[in-house]
Design a protein around this motif. Sequence first.
Motif, PDB file in Angstrom:
ATOM      1  N   LEU A   1      55.768 -33.713 -21.101  1.00  0.00           N
ATOM      2  CA  LEU A   1      56.842 -33.468 -22.473  1.00  0.00           C
ATOM      3  C   LEU A   1      55.992 -33.695 -23.908  1.00  0.00           C
ATOM      4  O   LEU A   1      55.208 -34.445 -23.664  1.00  0.00           O
ATOM      5  CB  LEU A   1      57.784 -34.841 -22.541  1.00  0.00           C
ATOM      6  CG  LEU A   1      58.862 -34.667 -23.637  1.00  0.00           C
ATOM      7  CD1 LEU A   1      59.655 -33.444 -23.370  1.00  0.00           C
ATOM      8  CD2 LEU A   1      59.588 -35.781 -23.528  1.00  0.00           C
ATOM      9  N   ALA A   2      55.968 -32.429 -24.365  1.00  0.00           N
ATOM     10  CA  ALA A   2      55.490 -32.245 -25.550  1.00  0.00           C
ATOM     11  C   ALA A   2      56.303 -31.570 -26.561  1.00  0.00           C
ATOM     12  O   ALA A   2      56.984 -30.677 -26.076  1.00  0.00           O
ATOM     13  CB  ALA A   2      54.175 -31.651 -25.392  1.00  0.00           C
ATOM     14  N   VAL A   3      56.256 -31.840 -27.927  1.00  0.00           N
ATOM     15  CA  VAL A   3      56.894 -30.979 -29.030  1.00  0.00           C
ATOM     16  C   VAL A   3      55.973 -30.130 -29.381  1.00  0.00           C
ATOM     17  O   VAL A   3      55.003 -30.358 -30.259  1.00  0.00           O
ATOM     18  CB  VAL A   3      57.439 -31.989 -29.960  1.00  0.00           C
ATOM     19  CG1 VAL A   3      58.124 -30.938 -30.858  1.00  0.00           C
ATOM     20  CG2 VAL A   3      58.476 -32.741 -29.132  1.00  0.00           C
ATOM     21  N   THR A   4      56.084 -28.873 -29.251  1.00  0.00           N
ATOM     22  CA  THR A   4      55.042 -27.964 -29.900  1.00  0.00           C
ATOM     23  C   THR A   4      55.221 -26.970 -30.852  1.00  0.00           C
ATOM     24  O   THR A   4      54.490 -26.271 -31.504  1.00  0.00           O
ATOM     25  CB  THR A   4      54.310 -26.933 -28.573  1.00  0.00           C
ATOM     26  OG1 THR A   4      55.291 -26.186 -28.200  1.00  0.00           O
ATOM     27  CG2 THR A   4      53.800 -27.883 -27.398  1.00  0.00           C
ATOM     28  N   ALA A   5      56.437 -27.232 -31.643  1.00  0.00           N
ATOM     29  CA  ALA A   5      56.954 -26.494 -32.551  1.00  0.00           C
ATOM     30  C   ALA A   5      55.945 -26.433 -33.869  1.00  0.00           C
ATOM     31  O   ALA A   5      55.720 -25.387 -34.442  1.00  0.00           O
ATOM     32  CB  ALA A   5      58.476 -26.721 -32.828  1.00  0.00           C
ATOM     33  N   VAL A   6      55.954 -27.584 -34.124  1.00  0.00           N
ATOM     34  CA  VAL A   6      55.038 -27.946 -35.375  1.00  0.00           C
ATOM     35  C   VAL A   6      53.579 -27.505 -35.295  1.00  0.00           C
ATOM     36  O   VAL A   6      52.982 -26.792 -36.069  1.00  0.00           O
ATOM     37  CB  VAL A   6      54.984 -29.545 -35.566  1.00  0.00           C
ATOM     38  CG1 VAL A   6      54.481 -29.688 -36.870  1.00  0.00           C
ATOM     39  CG2 VAL A   6      56.442 -29.911 -36.058  1.00  0.00           C
ATOM     40  N   VAL A   7      53.047 -27.769 -34.049  1.00  0.00           N
ATOM     41  CA  VAL A   7      51.643 -27.296 -33.710  1.00  0.00           C
ATOM     42  C   VAL A   7      51.575 -26.065 -33.954  1.00  0.00           C
ATOM     43  O   VAL A   7      50.405 -25.481 -34.221  1.00  0.00           O
ATOM     44  CB  VAL A   7      51.183 -27.853 -32.443  1.00  0.00           C
ATOM     45  CG1 VAL A   7      49.895 -27.649 -31.980  1.00  0.00           C
ATOM     46  CG2 VAL A   7      51.104 -29.401 -32.383  1.00  0.00           C
ATOM     47  N   MET A   8      52.344 -25.238 -33.562  1.00  0.00           N
ATOM     48  CA  MET A   8      52.432 -23.704 -33.641  1.00  0.00           C
ATOM     49  C   MET A   8      52.607 -23.237 -34.830  1.00  0.00           C
ATOM     50  O   MET A   8      51.806 -22.216 -35.083  1.00  0.00           O
ATOM     51  CB  MET A   8      53.556 -23.142 -32.747  1.00  0.00           C
ATOM     52  CG  MET A   8      53.350 -23.430 -31.198  1.00  0.00           C
ATOM     53  SD  MET A   8      54.620 -22.967 -30.158  1.00  0.00           S
ATOM     54  CE  MET A   8      54.713 -21.275 -30.417  1.00  0.00           C
ATOM     55  N   MET A   9      53.062 -23.766 -35.763  1.00  0.00           N
ATOM     56  CA  MET A   9      53.057 -23.329 -37.130  1.00  0.00           C
ATOM     57  C   MET A   9      51.790 -23.918 -37.804  1.00  0.00           C
ATOM     58  O   MET A   9      51.613 -23.487 -39.125  1.00  0.00           O
ATOM     59  CB  MET A   9      54.402 -23.910 -37.826  1.00  0.00           C
ATOM     60  CG  MET A   9      55.620 -23.559 -37.172  1.00  0.00           C
ATOM     61  SD  MET A   9      57.090 -24.185 -38.084  1.00  0.00           S
ATOM     62  CE  MET A   9      56.918 -25.712 -38.040  1.00  0.00           C
ATOM     63  N   LEU A  10      50.879 -24.644 -37.482  1.00  0.00           N
ATOM     64  CA  LEU A  10      49.852 -25.038 -38.239  1.00  0.00           C
ATOM     65  C   LEU A  10      48.620 -24.190 -37.928  1.00  0.00           C
ATOM     66  O   LEU A  10      48.569 -23.306 -37.094  1.00  0.00           O
ATOM     67  CB  LEU A  10      49.300 -26.596 -37.787  1.00  0.00           C
ATOM     68  CG  LEU A  10      50.290 -27.565 -37.845  1.00  0.00           C
ATOM     69  CD1 LEU A  10      49.712 -29.053 -37.041  1.00  0.00           C
ATOM     70  CD2 LEU A  10      50.248 -27.740 -39.327  1.00  0.00           C
ATOM     71  N   PRO A  11      47.644 -24.196 -38.837  1.00  0.00           N
ATOM     72  CA  PRO A  11      46.384 -23.332 -38.798  1.00  0.00           C
ATOM     73  C   PRO A  11      45.723 -23.640 -37.577  1.00  0.00           C
ATOM     74  O   PRO A  11      45.776 -24.970 -37.244  1.00  0.00           O
ATOM     75  CB  PRO A  11      45.749 -23.552 -40.074  1.00  0.00           C
ATOM     76  CG  PRO A  11      46.722 -24.275 -40.947  1.00  0.00           C
ATOM     77  CD  PRO A  11      47.798 -24.801 -40.227  1.00  0.00           C
TER      78      PRO A  11
END
Length: 159
Positions: free
Chosen positions: A68-78
């Motif tokens: 389980l991982a939340v990747t939405a924030v990571v995808m928006m980061l440089p």
Amino acid sequence: MLAFLSREAERLICAVLFMGMTLLGFANVVVRYATNYSLASSEELLTNGFLLLTVFGAAIAARHGQHLAVTAVVMMLPRRLARAVIVVSGILSVGLLIGSAWLAWMSLRTLYDNGLTSYALGIPAWYYQAALPFAFLLIALRFVQNAVEEYRLAEAEHD
């Protein structure tokens, strides 16, 4: 053979557990409908089987990066910051799993020291908990294996 077991140990454990649980559940249904009695120990065995199936199944998921991982924030980061967040997340996840293994070990020791027995079979309760510390460590190991594999793939793509 040893390499196979080190790669697929949790799959084998899950397959054997699931087959045993299925057979036990089926036997309980047959006995209940044929005799109006029930196998009292089946609930105890199935409940603890589900616990083991869950933790060893989590090891399978961790090995394949399906945790389980939340990747939405990571995808928006440089890209550079995203990598740092992924590394920190991995370190925290492994730390949590090692902490869980330690707590499971302490629980196992407490059950062993207290001499508590199970309600249906009357066997030492620690028998059911014995695999948990090792299962949490296996999840952590599989998580690290997947992270190393993913990092190598990412490095190979950027060369």
